[in-house]
Design an enzyme around this catalytic site. Structure first.
Site, PDB file in Angstrom:
ATOM      1  N   ASP A   1       0.837  -1.203   0.000  1.00  0.00           N
ATOM      2  CA  ASP A   1       0.000   0.000   0.000  1.00  0.00           C
ATOM      3  C   ASP A   1       0.869   1.247   0.000  1.00  0.00           C
ATOM      4  OD1 ASP A   1      -2.991   1.056   1.088  1.00  0.00           O
ATOM      5  OD2 ASP A   1      -1.300   2.300   1.703  1.00  0.00           O
ATOM      6  N   TYR A  41       2.906  10.042  -0.487  1.00  0.00           N
ATOM      7  CA  TYR A  41       4.079   9.555   0.249  1.00  0.00           C
ATOM      8  C   TYR A  41       5.385   9.873  -0.495  1.00  0.00           C
ATOM      9  CZ  TYR A  41       0.517   6.497   2.456  1.00  0.00           C
ATOM     10  OH  TYR A  41      -0.592   5.978   3.079  1.00  0.00           O
ATOM     11  N   LYS A  94      -2.923   5.773  -4.163  1.00  0.00           N
ATOM     12  CA  LYS A  94      -4.001   6.728  -3.867  1.00  0.00           C
ATOM     13  C   LYS A  94      -3.846   8.014  -4.666  1.00  0.00           C
ATOM     14  CE  LYS A  94      -3.680   4.819   0.773  1.00  0.00           C
ATOM     15  NZ  LYS A  94      -2.260   4.595   0.987  1.00  0.00           N
ATOM     16  N   HIS A 127      -7.405   9.683  -1.700  1.00  0.00           N
ATOM     17  CA  HIS A 127      -6.694   9.725  -0.413  1.00  0.00           C
ATOM     18  C   HIS A 127      -7.486  10.454   0.681  1.00  0.00           C
ATOM     19  CE1 HIS A 127      -2.317   9.405   1.170  1.00  0.00           C
ATOM     20  NE2 HIS A 127      -3.186   9.243   2.143  1.00  0.00           N
TER      21      HIS A 127
END
Ligand code: A2P
Length: 298
Positions: A47, A52, A81, A115
């Site tokens: 994931d 990120y 996401k 997200h």
């Protein structure tokens, strides 16, 4: 069946591993190593997220992990996401998604999540995700961090019921109302920060249970989440912990001990909308991509 291969069938029939590795707050280099280590040690769920800043490293880790393990891409279940700053109409979301695929080095993802529900754009963005799903490069779509009001609004408008709502879920934040509502609509909850960002690891009740079962506190919490039927993605950058976290299938907590952890709920979220109501790179966490990524190309 208990184990890293155990799956849950999502509302569109796609099977998703019930346990996976997360890579939040992990730079590209570390993500590559963590992901490869996880795959080598039996994890099938991975994931990540645009936000990120580590999709390149995650993709490199997937490639390496597949080479080392002899598994095929189709054995894995990869989630990423849609970034808040890239929400918008179909063209914007489609461009964002294609860039994510490129960085991941993949030609499809298993699950694409929104997200955060940026209020101005989440409905339009979700429709764009529905179109991308129909185009065939995404096996399931879903959302993350949706409360019941926003979920109701989405369900009123959506053609496709989200397969998943990924929420912060851990002993001190158990989201009873959201869990019940989502389950009544066949939306599976996935836990982010299943260890409470590490804070739950030192809770005295968890520590006592760790002693009783001869397990680490992380294993007690992850086993509790497993028994609560919550899909879990847990982050660690340490090989030993990545392995330890997955060793929760050879013991089970008694019903009374599950209830003891249930009672730790304080409805205490670490992050919520106020931090994320921004669009086009404004507001808190806007620079998180720069914070967590590094410049090295993979
Ligand atoms: P690290 O990456 O240094 O292992 P959450 O998933 O709830 O956000 O929590 C993740 C935090 O918990 C990370 O800081 C991670 O640190 C730490 N962590 C993950 N697994 C373990 C473990 N088995 N023992 C101790 N800390 C852990």
């Amino acid at each position: 069946m208990d184990g890293l291969h155990s799956t849950i069938t999502l509302n569109n029939g796609v099977k998703m591993p019930r346990f996976g590795l997360g890579v939040w707050k992990t730079d590209n280099h570390t993500s590559r190593d963590s992901v490869a280590t996880a795959i080598q040690n039996g994890y099938l769920g991975i994931d990540t997220a645009r936000q990120y800043g580590n999709e390149q490293g995650t993709g490199a880790g997937i490639k390496l992990g597949l080479e080392q393990s002899g598994l095929k891409r189709s054995d894995l279940f990869v989630t990423t996401k849609l970034y808040n700053g890239e929400q918008g109409n179909y063209d914007q979301v489609s461009r964002a998604f294609e860039n994510q695929l490129k960085d991941l080095g993949l030609d499809y993802v298993d699950l694409y999540l929104m997200h955060w529900p940026v209020d101005k754009t989440y409905l339009e963005s979700y429709h764009a995700m529905e179109r991308l799903y129909h185009e065939g490069k995404i096996r399931a779509i879903g959302v993350s961090n949706f409360d019941n009001d926003r979920m109701r609004k989405l369900l009123d408008e959506a053609e496709i019921i989200p397969a998943v709502n990924q929420m912060e879920f851990n002993p001190t934040n158990q989201e009873h109302g959201i869990l019940e509502f989502d389950r009544s609509h066949k939306i599976e909850m996935t836990a982010w920060s299943p260890l409470g960002g590490g804070a739950s690891l030192t809770d005295p009740v968890i520590e006592a249970l760790a002693k009783k079962y001869g397990r680490s506190t992380a294993q007690i919490i992850l086993r509790w989440e497993w028994q609560r039927n919550i899909i879990t993605v847990v982050k660690s950058t340490h090989g030993k912990r990545i392995i330890q976290n997955s060793q929760i299938f050879d013991f089970s907590l008694s019903a009374e001990d599950v209830q003891q952890i249930d009672k730790l709920d304080q409805g205490k979220r670490a992050l919520w909308y106020d931090d994320f109501q921004w669009h086009n790179s404004k507001g808190a966490f806007a620079n998180s991509i720069d914070q967590w990524s590094d410049t090295k190309k993979y």
